[in-house]
Motif scaffolding. Structure first.
Motif, mmCIF file in Angstrom:
data_model
loop_
_atom_site.group_PDB
_atom_site.id
_atom_site.type_symbol
_atom_site.label_atom_id
_atom_site.label_comp_id
_atom_site.label_asym_id
_atom_site.label_seq_id
_atom_site.Cartn_x
_atom_site.Cartn_y
_atom_site.Cartn_z
ATOM 1 N N ASN A 205 47.202 47.046 41.023
ATOM 2 C CA ASN A 205 47.295 45.617 41.584
ATOM 3 C C ASN A 205 45.912 45.298 42.415
ATOM 4 O O ASN A 205 45.328 44.333 42.256
ATOM 5 C CB ASN A 205 48.511 45.316 42.154
ATOM 6 N N VAL A 206 45.864 46.159 43.446
ATOM 7 C CA VAL A 206 44.597 46.062 44.194
ATOM 8 C C VAL A 206 43.180 46.053 43.342
ATOM 9 O O VAL A 206 42.255 45.243 43.475
ATOM 10 C CB VAL A 206 44.615 47.170 45.299
ATOM 11 N N LYS A 207 43.311 46.777 42.410
ATOM 12 C CA LYS A 207 42.036 47.227 41.620
ATOM 13 C C LYS A 207 41.866 45.971 40.720
ATOM 14 O O LYS A 207 40.900 45.316 40.648
ATOM 15 C CB LYS A 207 42.156 48.244 40.540
ATOM 16 N N LYS A 208 42.997 45.203 40.384
ATOM 17 C CA LYS A 208 42.898 44.033 39.699
ATOM 18 C C LYS A 208 42.372 42.805 40.764
ATOM 19 O O LYS A 208 41.416 42.131 40.202
ATOM 20 C CB LYS A 208 44.198 43.455 39.122
ATOM 21 N N MET A 209 42.760 42.885 41.835
ATOM 22 C CA MET A 209 42.298 41.810 42.991
ATOM 23 C C MET A 209 40.611 42.105 43.079
ATOM 24 O O MET A 209 39.744 41.171 43.124
ATOM 25 C CB MET A 209 42.921 42.017 44.280
ATOM 26 N N LEU A 210 40.485 43.304 42.950
ATOM 27 C CA LEU A 210 38.845 43.683 43.530
ATOM 28 C C LEU A 210 37.906 43.334 42.337
ATOM 29 O O LEU A 210 36.825 43.011 42.335
ATOM 30 C CB LEU A 210 38.816 45.229 43.977
#
Length: 285
Positions: A192-197
């Motif tokens: 999820n964090v990678k998606k945000m970045l």
């Protein structure tokens, strides 16, 4: 009156939500009856479980739509557009307005090289350890600007990437990933964090902030929020938890507590309990 406008927004989106739940309710109820683990539960209890499960899984889109419309009340429709084009790119004909907000980008965010660099950026700055010796994540609003150096890896193809909520607050853009309580496990959090970045990289404009937001504090308002995402994003710099999120987008003069009251009043007006009783009746009689 602004309070009535907020109630109208909630009413419109949650009536659509209830219609969607009702349409699938009998099918989902039947599926639960095939679960041998639930055979000792009576039909009414099972029906309640079906409703709660459907409500929680399908309410995300309703809340997302409410948040965007409420943000428009505060910032104006021009600052909460469906198509966000911060770099004034020429939008191709195949990209049109839909129900979701989309970021227009010429960054090749699917590039294996870019994805590898984002992964390296994230993992090299994640939190480590526990207790007093813990080192917190250094992925914050300042360090993420390093990702903009990747945007020279363009594919000369203009595409779009969906975003839960994006708005310009008069100073900068705010890109928001919205979750219910944000209770992601250690398996889902890094993805999820990678998606945000990736979203931030695709936005390709340093005049932007990136947030992980929850619609409520699962640990209780006023309490410290605990979640696996904190391992990968600096807390509280990159977070809008519960009341912080709603306060960010609510029109001036409307507090979070008042918003909660407006929501409860609206649920009473659309008679959500009667709608639930009717759904249970159709399955249990």
């Amino acid at each position: 009156m602004i309070k009535e406008k907020i109630k109208d927004i909630i009413k419109e989106e949650f009536l659509l939500l209830l219609d969607n739940i009702e349409r699938d309710f009998k099918i989902n109820f039947g599926k639960k009856q095939n679960n041998f683990l639930l055979t000792k539960m009576d039909d009414e209890m099972t029906a309640h479980m079906v409703f709660v499960s459907s409500f929680e899984s399908k309410s995300g889109n309703a809340i997302q739509a409410c948040a965007r419309k409420i943000a428009i009340l505060k910032f104006g429709s021009d600052n909460v557009p469906l198509l966000i084009n911060p770099n004034n790119l020429i939008v191709p004909d195949n990209i049109t307005e839909g129900k979701e907000q989309q970021i227009i980008t010429d960054v090749n965010f699917e590039s294996a090289l870019i994805q590898g660099k984002i992964q390296e950026f994230m993992t090299s700055r994640m939190g480590q350890g526990k207790g007093k010796s813990r080192i917190e994540s250094t992925v914050d609003q300042n360090s993420i600007k390093e990702l903009l150096s990747l945007t020279n890896l363009k594919n000369n193809c203009i595409t779009s990437k969906p975003v839960d909520l994006a708005f310009f607050d008069g100073i900068c853009w705010n890109l928001v990933e919205i979750k219910a309580g944000g209770d992601l496990d250690n398996t889902n959090a890094p993805g999820n964090v990678k998606k945000m970045l990736t979203l931030y990289t695709a936005f390709n404009n340093e005049n932007a902030k990136l947030y992980f937001a929850t619609i409520y504090n699962k640990n209780g308002e006023g309490n410290n929020w605990v979640g696996a995402v904190k391992k990968y994003l600096s807390y509280p710099d990159m977070f809008l938890i519960g009341s912080e999120f709603w306060t960010k987008i609510l029109p001036s003069g409307i507090t979070f507590d008042e918003f909660c009251t407006l929501y409860q009043e609206t649920m009473q007006e659309i008679d959500i309990n009667q709608r639930l009783k009717s759904m249970i009746k159709t399955c249990c009689n």
